[in-house]
Write a protein that holds these residues in place. Structure first.
Motif, mmCIF file in Angstrom:
data_model
loop_
_atom_site.group_PDB
_atom_site.id
_atom_site.type_symbol
_atom_site.label_atom_id
_atom_site.label_comp_id
_atom_site.label_asym_id
_atom_site.label_seq_id
_atom_site.Cartn_x
_atom_site.Cartn_y
_atom_site.Cartn_z
ATOM 1 N N LYS A 167 0.832 -1.205 0.000
ATOM 2 C CA LYS A 167 0.000 0.000 0.000
ATOM 3 C C LYS A 167 0.868 1.258 0.000
ATOM 4 O O LYS A 167 0.572 2.233 -0.714
ATOM 5 N N LEU A 168 1.952 1.248 0.780
ATOM 6 C CA LEU A 168 2.873 2.388 0.812
ATOM 7 C C LEU A 168 3.440 2.652 -0.581
ATOM 8 O O LEU A 168 3.486 3.803 -1.047
ATOM 9 N N VAL A 169 3.869 1.598 -1.274
ATOM 10 C CA VAL A 169 4.445 1.753 -2.610
ATOM 11 C C VAL A 169 3.394 2.308 -3.572
ATOM 12 O O VAL A 169 3.694 3.192 -4.399
ATOM 13 N N GLU A 170 2.161 1.822 -3.458
ATOM 14 C CA GLU A 170 1.090 2.314 -4.327
ATOM 15 C C GLU A 170 0.837 3.810 -4.114
ATOM 16 O O GLU A 170 0.630 4.564 -5.078
ATOM 17 N N GLU A 171 0.876 4.249 -2.873
ATOM 18 C CA GLU A 171 0.662 5.669 -2.576
ATOM 19 C C GLU A 171 1.780 6.527 -3.154
ATOM 20 O O GLU A 171 1.531 7.610 -3.710
ATOM 21 N N ILE A 172 3.005 6.056 -3.036
ATOM 22 C CA ILE A 172 4.147 6.811 -3.573
ATOM 23 C C ILE A 172 4.058 6.902 -5.095
ATOM 24 O O ILE A 172 4.300 7.957 -5.692
ATOM 25 N N MET A 173 3.669 5.808 -5.721
ATOM 26 C CA MET A 173 3.516 5.805 -7.180
ATOM 27 C C MET A 173 2.385 6.742 -7.605
ATOM 28 O O MET A 173 2.517 7.495 -8.579
ATOM 29 N N ALA A 174 1.283 6.704 -6.873
ATOM 30 C CA ALA A 174 0.128 7.547 -7.212
ATOM 31 C C ALA A 174 0.484 9.029 -7.125
ATOM 32 O O ALA A 174 -0.067 9.859 -7.864
ATOM 33 N N ASN A 175 1.415 9.384 -6.254
ATOM 34 C CA ASN A 175 1.837 10.777 -6.092
ATOM 35 C C ASN A 175 2.974 11.158 -7.036
ATOM 36 O O ASN A 175 3.488 12.284 -6.971
ATOM 37 N N GLY A 176 3.397 10.220 -7.861
ATOM 38 C CA GLY A 176 4.369 10.533 -8.906
ATOM 39 C C GLY A 176 5.820 10.428 -8.505
ATOM 40 O O GLY A 176 6.698 10.909 -9.235
ATOM 41 N N TYR A 177 6.124 9.777 -7.384
ATOM 42 C CA TYR A 177 7.512 9.726 -6.916
ATOM 43 C C TYR A 177 8.136 8.335 -7.038
ATOM 44 O O TYR A 177 9.165 8.062 -6.410
ATOM 45 N N ALA A 178 7.520 7.471 -7.835
ATOM 46 C CA ALA A 178 8.091 6.145 -8.054
ATOM 47 C C ALA A 178 7.673 5.664 -9.440
ATOM 48 O O ALA A 178 6.696 6.147 -10.016
ATOM 49 N N TYR A 179 8.402 4.715 -9.967
ATOM 50 C CA TYR A 179 8.124 4.194 -11.299
ATOM 51 C C TYR A 179 8.409 2.694 -11.321
ATOM 52 O O TYR A 179 9.243 2.174 -10.576
ATOM 53 N N GLU A 180 7.681 2.005 -12.205
ATOM 54 C CA GLU A 180 7.872 0.571 -12.373
ATOM 55 C C GLU A 180 8.865 0.318 -13.503
ATOM 56 O O GLU A 180 8.879 1.035 -14.509
ATOM 57 N N SER A 181 9.668 -0.708 -13.317
ATOM 58 C CA SER A 181 10.636 -1.089 -14.352
ATOM 59 C C SER A 181 10.856 -2.593 -14.283
ATOM 60 O O SER A 181 11.403 -3.103 -13.303
ATOM 61 N N ASN A 182 10.367 -3.303 -15.308
ATOM 62 C CA ASN A 182 10.542 -4.756 -15.396
ATOM 63 C C ASN A 182 10.043 -5.499 -14.163
ATOM 64 O O ASN A 182 10.673 -6.448 -13.680
ATOM 65 N N GLY A 183 8.926 -5.058 -13.618
ATOM 66 C CA GLY A 183 8.333 -5.741 -12.473
ATOM 67 C C GLY A 183 8.836 -5.260 -11.129
ATOM 68 O O GLY A 183 8.307 -5.656 -10.083
ATOM 69 N N SER A 184 9.868 -4.396 -11.121
ATOM 70 C CA SER A 184 10.360 -3.789 -9.888
ATOM 71 C C SER A 184 9.892 -2.343 -9.828
ATOM 72 O O SER A 184 9.557 -1.739 -10.858
ATOM 73 N N VAL A 185 9.859 -1.773 -8.641
ATOM 74 C CA VAL A 185 9.446 -0.385 -8.454
ATOM 75 C C VAL A 185 10.565 0.366 -7.745
ATOM 76 O O VAL A 185 11.095 -0.107 -6.728
ATOM 77 N N TYR A 186 10.917 1.549 -8.286
ATOM 78 C CA TYR A 186 12.004 2.342 -7.726
ATOM 79 C C TYR A 186 11.523 3.737 -7.345
ATOM 80 O O TYR A 186 10.631 4.302 -7.990
ATOM 81 N N PHE A 187 12.111 4.255 -6.292
ATOM 82 C CA PHE A 187 11.818 5.617 -5.848
ATOM 83 C C PHE A 187 12.577 6.596 -6.734
ATOM 84 O O PHE A 187 13.789 6.453 -6.945
ATOM 85 N N ASP A 188 11.875 7.613 -7.243
ATOM 86 C CA ASP A 188 12.473 8.590 -8.165
ATOM 87 C C ASP A 188 13.102 9.722 -7.352
ATOM 88 O O ASP A 188 12.455 10.689 -6.977
ATOM 89 N N ILE A 189 14.385 9.582 -7.090
ATOM 90 C CA ILE A 189 15.100 10.557 -6.256
ATOM 91 C C ILE A 189 15.112 11.939 -6.902
ATOM 92 O O ILE A 189 14.908 12.961 -6.243
ATOM 93 N N GLU A 190 15.347 11.996 -8.210
ATOM 94 C CA GLU A 190 15.442 13.295 -8.891
ATOM 95 C C GLU A 190 14.116 14.062 -8.797
ATOM 96 O O GLU A 190 14.104 15.259 -8.480
ATOM 97 N N LYS A 191 13.004 13.390 -9.061
ATOM 98 C CA LYS A 191 11.690 14.039 -8.971
ATOM 99 C C LYS A 191 11.425 14.511 -7.538
ATOM 100 O O LYS A 191 10.987 15.646 -7.313
ATOM 101 N N TYR A 192 11.717 13.654 -6.584
ATOM 102 C CA TYR A 192 11.475 14.009 -5.180
ATOM 103 C C TYR A 192 12.357 15.182 -4.749
ATOM 104 O O TYR A 192 11.915 16.101 -4.066
ATOM 105 N N ASN A 193 13.605 15.156 -5.167
ATOM 106 C CA ASN A 193 14.557 16.189 -4.748
ATOM 107 C C ASN A 193 14.176 17.566 -5.288
ATOM 108 O O ASN A 193 14.508 18.585 -4.680
ATOM 109 N N LYS A 194 13.480 17.620 -6.407
ATOM 110 C CA LYS A 194 13.029 18.906 -6.953
ATOM 111 C C LYS A 194 11.903 19.500 -6.125
ATOM 112 O O LYS A 194 11.822 20.714 -5.937
ATOM 113 N N ASP A 195 11.021 18.621 -5.624
ATOM 114 C CA ASP A 195 9.849 19.087 -4.886
ATOM 115 C C ASP A 195 10.100 19.219 -3.390
ATOM 116 O O ASP A 195 9.466 20.018 -2.708
#
Length: 492
Positions: free
Chosen positions: A134-162
């Motif tokens: 659920k935590l990962v889903e919330e982070i993705m819904a807010n635009g700070y994470a992305y899926e890649s080949n079945g894994s999900v990563y936190f988008d540091i660059e996007k977060y660091n701007k905001d």
């Protein structure tokens, strides 16, 4: 009476003011259970046990959450990092949860021996996979994470701007992010510094759970954020752990919380400093890795003798929790002597005869002792200063036992109450000699007293041979006998 604690986030001491009046929420990172507990586990456990005890003493109702990490996770964010629990399970042909349960039990046994109070709640990472998804889903819904080949990563660059990534550790990641683009082999991630929130499991990976993205397992950082929020709410007072967790673990926790709910969950971040052994970081590869059981039984080449759990606790409390501590066999020997001195003095209080008045020197120490100890605890838990103050009182107790001073009945009661309060209730030390069986200890003491009465009669009859024989045989059994004006006294 203000209680000051050092907040890692603000980098200064702050007056502790809980979010909810008289209620404190505290989360401390617990162990990863794939091996026997060691000295590195003891320091955070004892540090936050001291805080837990003191907050309760101050009248707060504390919900203390300390997690157990029993899930395959990315150790220090190495994406190809081993799942050490699964690795051990394969080698020993056991289920991963058998390994986790075995070492969880070992950890609990060690904590009980160190007189560390159990937490209010001890959640396991494997029991909270749904909350982590659920935590990962919330982070993705807010635009700070992305899926890649079945894994999900936190988008540091996007977060660091905001927001600001690095505010706990003080790191500036702008240069790191830019430099990461120049690196080859970034693979699934946009940036080398992005960390995994969910990792797709490879076919050989034993511990796996279904998710919207793949069968896999949560990233290391998710568990504490998810479980802290579940049991303490979106905002709670204290998050603690070792200083080695400031980056990346706790930094990533702040990012996850802010990315999912818009602000940080934690008001005060507290971290204990590290332990070294003879000036070196503790590690198996260096041959200086010592488990707590090895301390207790003395079976390690760096140890000349066994050390009891209370000696280990006293050793750790003899330094401020934010100061580095260097272990050596000599340091533990000194701690053993210091602990014995303190406990002997407290026991000797019962031998002091109360007088009508208290002499001036004794009065000064007794009247100031409690406030000095409170002042030390209120100054970011200066446990080493508390011990120093208790040692000052030990000198007074020894003088009173030797009839070199006088103390009134009320001052004697005050002295005993203060010594017991700070030694046993707050510092959490205990007298291990009794073994928890007071009836047996009392009977044991009466037998020794009876033997000393026989020795006293022999001395009165000038039967020096019998008197010396009793003394020498008691010494051979480990007893120290001291003749005083009031008769012989003994200790083990």
């Amino acid at each position: 009476m203000n209680f000051y604690i050092y907040n890692t986030l603000s980098r200064r001491k702050e007056i502790f003011k809980p979010i909810a009046e008289n209620h404190v929420g505290m989360y401390v990172c617990g162990p990863t259970v794939y091996g026997d507990p060691h000295l590195g586990h003891a320091r955070p456990a004892i540090t936050f046990d001291l805080l837990y005890r003191y907050l309760q003493h101050l009248g707060y109702k504390v919900r203390y959450v300390r997690n157990i990490t029993d899930v395959g996770h990315l150790e220090h964010d190495a994406d190809e990092g081993e799942d050490k629990i699964a690795k051990k399970a394969k080698l020993e042909q056991l289920e991963p949860m058998e390994i986790a349960q075995y070492y969880t039990n070992r950890y609990h046994q060690a904590m009980e021996a160190l007189n560390v109070l159990p937490p209010s709640i001890e959640p396991h990472a494997t029991g909270h996979i749904i909350e982590q998804i659920k935590l990962v889903e919330e982070i993705m819904a807010n635009g700070y994470a992305y899926e890649s080949n079945g894994s999900v990563y936190f988008d540091i660059e996007k977060y660091n701007k905001d927001h600001k990534y690095g505010k706990l550790s003080g790191r500036n990641l702008d240069d790191v992010i830019n430099n990461s683009r120049e690196l080859d082999g970034v693979g699934e991630k946009k940036n080398q510094v992005d960390f995994a929130l969910w990792k797709k499991a490879q076919p050989e990976h034993i511990m796996r759970w279904p998710s919207p993205w793949s069968d896999g397992f949560p990233g290391w950082h998710c568990e504490c954020t998810a479980m802290g929020r579940k049991y303490l709410g979106n905002h709670f007072d204290i998050h603690g752990g070792g200083m080695d967790l400031v980056f990346p673990h706790h930094e990533c926790e702040i990012a996850q919380a802010t990315a999912s709910q818009g602000d940080d969950m934690v008001k005060y971040w507290m971290h204990n400093n590290m332990l070294t052994i003879n000036g070196q970081k503790m590690g198996k590869s260096l041959g200086n890795f010592i488990t707590l059981n090895q301390f207790f039984n003395g079976e390690h080449e760096l140890l000349t003798q066994p050390y009891s759990p209370m000696v280990i606790r006293f050793f750790i409390l003899s330094a401020h929790y934010r100061s580095p501590v260097d272990f050596s066999d000599e340091a533990l020997q000194a701690s053993q002597k210091g602990l014995d001195r303190l406990l002997t003095a407290i026991a000797d209080i019962d031998r002091i005869q109360a007088a009508k008045t208290t002499d001036d020197a004794t009065k000064k120490v007794v009247s100031e002792l409690k406030q000095k100890c409170y002042d030390a605890m209120n100054d970011d838990m200066q446990s080493q200063v508390v011990i120093s103050n208790l040692f000052d009182a030990c000198r007074v107790i020894n003088s009173l036992v030797d009839h070199k001073g006088t103390i009134s009945e009320s001052d004697l009661a005050e002295l005993k109450e203060t010594m017991n309060l700070f030694t046993f209730d707050i510092l959490g030390l205990k007298n291990e000699a009794s073994g928890g069986n007071e009836a047996r200890e009392e009977a044991f003491g009466k037998v020794v007293d009876m033997v000393l009465e026989l020795r006293a009669k022999a001395k009165a009859n000038k039967d020096w041979a019998t008197s010396d024989l009793i003394r020498d045989q008691l010494a051979a059994l480990g007893f120290q006998v001291k003749d005083t004006k009031d008769g012989a006294v003994w200790k083990l």
